[in-house]
Structures are given as structure tokens and as C-alpha cells.
Design a protein around this motif. Structure first.
Motif, mmCIF file in Angstrom:
data_model
loop_
_atom_site.group_PDB
_atom_site.id
_atom_site.type_symbol
_atom_site.label_atom_id
_atom_site.label_comp_id
_atom_site.label_asym_id
_atom_site.label_seq_id
_atom_site.Cartn_x
_atom_site.Cartn_y
_atom_site.Cartn_z
ATOM 1 N N ASP A 43 0.890 -1.278 -0.042
ATOM 2 C CA ASP A 43 -0.006 -0.012 -0.048
ATOM 3 C C ASP A 43 0.890 1.410 0.105
ATOM 4 O O ASP A 43 0.716 2.231 -0.729
ATOM 5 C CB ASP A 43 -0.920 -0.038 1.219
ATOM 6 N N VAL A 44 2.084 1.090 0.829
ATOM 7 C CA VAL A 44 2.737 2.313 0.713
ATOM 8 C C VAL A 44 3.442 2.899 -0.607
ATOM 9 O O VAL A 44 3.246 3.512 -1.099
ATOM 10 C CB VAL A 44 4.139 2.288 1.928
ATOM 11 N N PHE A 45 3.975 1.554 -1.095
ATOM 12 C CA PHE A 45 4.503 1.906 -2.438
ATOM 13 C C PHE A 45 3.198 2.003 -3.349
ATOM 14 O O PHE A 45 3.655 2.935 -4.567
ATOM 15 C CB PHE A 45 5.355 0.504 -3.208
ATOM 16 N N LEU A 46 2.271 1.712 -3.575
ATOM 17 C CA LEU A 46 1.222 1.894 -4.420
ATOM 18 C C LEU A 46 1.005 3.574 -4.220
ATOM 19 O O LEU A 46 0.818 4.052 -5.312
ATOM 20 C CB LEU A 46 0.155 1.156 -4.076
ATOM 21 N N TYR A 47 0.849 3.795 -2.947
ATOM 22 C CA TYR A 47 0.703 5.315 -2.687
ATOM 23 C C TYR A 47 1.765 6.221 -3.144
ATOM 24 O O TYR A 47 1.360 7.347 -3.943
ATOM 25 C CB TYR A 47 0.487 5.532 -1.194
ATOM 26 N N LEU A 48 2.851 5.676 -3.116
ATOM 27 C CA LEU A 48 4.210 6.493 -3.654
ATOM 28 C C LEU A 48 4.141 6.720 -5.156
ATOM 29 O O LEU A 48 4.111 7.959 -5.576
ATOM 30 C CB LEU A 48 5.334 5.887 -3.140
ATOM 31 N N TRP A 49 3.554 5.731 -5.743
ATOM 32 C CA TRP A 49 3.390 5.494 -7.299
ATOM 33 C C TRP A 49 2.528 6.561 -7.639
ATOM 34 O O TRP A 49 2.415 7.327 -8.597
ATOM 35 C CB TRP A 49 3.315 4.176 -8.060
ATOM 36 N N ASN A 50 1.102 6.395 -6.975
ATOM 37 C CA ASN A 50 0.042 7.175 -7.507
ATOM 38 C C ASN A 50 -0.077 8.596 -7.163
ATOM 39 O O ASN A 50 -0.185 9.546 -7.825
ATOM 40 C CB ASN A 50 -1.258 6.653 -7.171
ATOM 41 N N LYS A 51 0.597 9.009 -5.949
ATOM 42 C CA LYS A 51 0.612 10.114 -5.245
ATOM 43 C C LYS A 51 2.149 10.874 -5.035
ATOM 44 O O LYS A 51 2.014 12.030 -4.626
ATOM 45 C CB LYS A 51 -0.271 10.117 -3.846
ATOM 46 N N GLY A 52 2.878 10.249 -5.175
ATOM 47 C CA GLY A 52 4.455 10.546 -4.995
ATOM 48 C C GLY A 52 4.525 11.799 -5.597
ATOM 49 O O GLY A 52 5.255 12.748 -5.003
ATOM 50 N N ASP A 62 13.022 8.244 5.067
ATOM 51 C CA ASP A 62 12.336 8.706 6.300
ATOM 52 C C ASP A 62 10.827 8.378 5.983
ATOM 53 O O ASP A 62 9.838 8.161 6.749
ATOM 54 C CB ASP A 62 12.673 9.870 6.710
ATOM 55 N N TYR A 63 10.486 8.964 4.659
ATOM 56 C CA TYR A 63 8.948 9.027 4.402
ATOM 57 C C TYR A 63 8.547 7.613 4.351
ATOM 58 O O TYR A 63 7.446 7.349 4.626
ATOM 59 C CB TYR A 63 8.898 9.679 2.932
ATOM 60 N N LEU A 64 9.114 6.590 3.522
ATOM 61 C CA LEU A 64 8.778 5.236 3.577
ATOM 62 C C LEU A 64 8.492 4.638 4.935
ATOM 63 O O LEU A 64 7.537 4.149 5.110
ATOM 64 C CB LEU A 64 9.524 4.400 2.554
ATOM 65 N N TYR A 65 9.494 5.038 5.664
ATOM 66 C CA TYR A 65 9.484 4.417 7.274
ATOM 67 C C TYR A 65 8.316 4.796 7.973
ATOM 68 O O TYR A 65 7.670 4.232 8.811
ATOM 69 C CB TYR A 65 10.872 4.463 7.925
ATOM 70 N N ILE A 66 8.172 6.101 7.957
ATOM 71 C CA ILE A 66 7.019 6.608 8.689
ATOM 72 C C ILE A 66 5.803 6.229 8.023
ATOM 73 O O ILE A 66 4.783 5.881 8.955
ATOM 74 C CB ILE A 66 7.326 8.354 8.779
ATOM 75 N N ALA A 67 5.708 6.198 6.800
ATOM 76 C CA ALA A 67 4.405 5.825 6.109
ATOM 77 C C ALA A 67 4.024 4.222 6.245
ATOM 78 O O ALA A 67 2.880 4.026 6.947
ATOM 79 C CB ALA A 67 4.309 5.975 4.741
ATOM 80 N N VAL A 68 5.024 3.238 6.403
ATOM 81 C CA VAL A 68 4.723 2.049 6.968
ATOM 82 C C VAL A 68 4.442 2.033 8.582
ATOM 83 O O VAL A 68 3.379 1.319 8.840
ATOM 84 C CB VAL A 68 5.995 1.163 6.572
ATOM 85 N N LYS A 69 5.040 2.756 9.100
ATOM 86 C CA LYS A 69 4.706 2.844 10.675
ATOM 87 C C LYS A 69 3.382 3.304 10.581
ATOM 88 O O LYS A 69 2.651 2.712 11.759
ATOM 89 C CB LYS A 69 5.843 3.677 11.427
ATOM 90 N N ASN A 70 2.963 4.414 10.499
ATOM 91 C CA ASN A 70 1.572 4.708 10.338
ATOM 92 C C ASN A 70 0.539 3.869 10.012
ATOM 93 O O ASN A 70 -0.483 3.797 10.731
ATOM 94 C CB ASN A 70 1.468 6.434 9.811
ATOM 95 N N ARG A 71 0.731 3.281 8.825
ATOM 96 C CA ARG A 71 -0.216 2.345 8.513
ATOM 97 C C ARG A 71 -0.246 1.172 9.247
ATOM 98 O O ARG A 71 -1.433 0.560 9.599
ATOM 99 C CB ARG A 71 0.193 1.853 6.911
#
Length: 180
Positions: A43-52, A62-71
Motif C-alpha cells: 500500500d505504501v508503494f502504491l501510494y508513492l506511485w500514485n501520489k508521490g 524517512d518518508y517510507l518508514y514513517i508511512a509504513v509505521k503509520n499504516r
């Protein structure tokens, strides 16, 4: 990241390959469920591709780690809310039971939770993986890098302890399970 913002697929694949396993491990430390962690990272990578391209990202790592942690934390919150709803529904479904029986049910749950918390950490972890996550003994053994027989022994110890703690409530528990 500039190439990803321009929808450069090879750049995205490079980022995906570089960070996927690290992000999976990060998610697994928070939410130890293989399928869910794979889904969270996906989901994090999908969001990065669609909304990055619409997001101001200063540090990709940092962005990826925080996004995974939050999810992962959001998933835990959602599951806790679902468990609360299920518990509420179960209490409402038993509204025809007398008040004393409802109190007994809550007491049984409290004693079970307390008995579970009293177990040694590894024993408790194995019991949760077995009874709450519905993993097989082989899956638990593989995840914890222990022998399947060790898993069986730890579950036996946990069940014996829980039965001892429940004691007089076992009959009530059996009757309650037959009513629902």
C-alpha cells in the motif's frame, strides 16, 4: 525521487527493490503478521506511485518508514476497534442471559487475559500466534526459528496454566459457549 515524480517506472522499481525488505521488517516489528505486513508495504508503494508526484518528500527513506509505521499503527487501531465492536455485539447477543451470567463472562475474559499475561514471554507469544492469529505449529516454529515440538510444549504449558487459572469458571465457560 525526481524520476518517480515523472512516472519513471525503472526508477520506481529500483526504489521498490531497495526498500521493500527493510520496510517489511519494520512493519513486522509493529504488526507481526506476514500477510498484513506485505499488504501494508504494498500500500505504501502504491501510494508513492500514485501520489508521490504530488507529495513534497525531503527524505525518501524517512518518508517510507514513517508511512509504513503509520499504516501498521492504523491497522492495529482498526483491529482493536473491530474487537471492541465484536465484544459489544457478543454482550448484546447475550442480553437474555441474567446479569450474573454476564458478569461471569466478563470475569472469565478478565481471568483469561490475566493468565495469558502471566505466561513467560515466549510462551505467551506462541499462544497468541496459535490461538489469536490462527497459525499452525509449523508456521510458528518457522517464524520463531524453533522446533515444532517446542511450540507444542509451550502451548501445552500455556493451556495448563490458563485452565488452572480459570478453575471454577470452566463449567460456566463451557455452558456459555454452548449458548452462543
Amino acid at each position: 525521487m525526481e524520476l518517480v515524480k515523472k512516472a519513471d517506472q525503472p526508477a520506481f522499481v529500483c526504489i521498490y527493490r531497495r526498500y521493500w525488505s527493510e520496510l517489511y521488517r519494520c512493519a513486522f516489528r509493529i504488526f507481526p503478521n506476514q500477510h498484513t505486513c506485505e499488504e501494508l508495504v504494498h500500500d505504501v508503494f502504491l501510494y508513492l506511485w500514485n501520489k508521490g508526484r504530488d507529495t513534497d518528500i525531503r527524505s525518501l527513506k524517512d518518508y517510507l518508514y514513517i508511512a509504513v509505521k503509520n499504516r501498521a499503527l492504523n491497522r492495529i487501531r482498526a483491529e482493536n476497534n473491530l474487537l471492541t465492536e465484536v465484544d459489544d455485539h457478543a454482550l448484546n447477543a447475550t442480553s437474555s442471559l441474567q446479569a450474573e451470567e454476564r458478569v461471569n463472562c466478563l470475569e472469565i475474559n478478565r481471568i483469561y487475559d490475566q493468565a495469558l499475561s502471566e505466561l513467560p514471554e515466549r510462551c505467551r507469544t506462541i499462544m497468541i500466534m496459535s490461538r489469536h492469529e490462527h497459525l499452525s505449529n509449523k508456521e510458528i516454529a518457522a517464524r520463531l526459528d524453533i522446533a515444532p515440538k517446542t511450540v507444542e510444549n509451550q502451548i501445552t504449558i500455556a493451556l495448563r496454566h490458563i485452565r488452572t487459572r480459570l478453575g471454577e469458571y470452566l463449567v460456566t465457560l463451557l455452558l456459555f459457549s454452548l449458548l452462543i
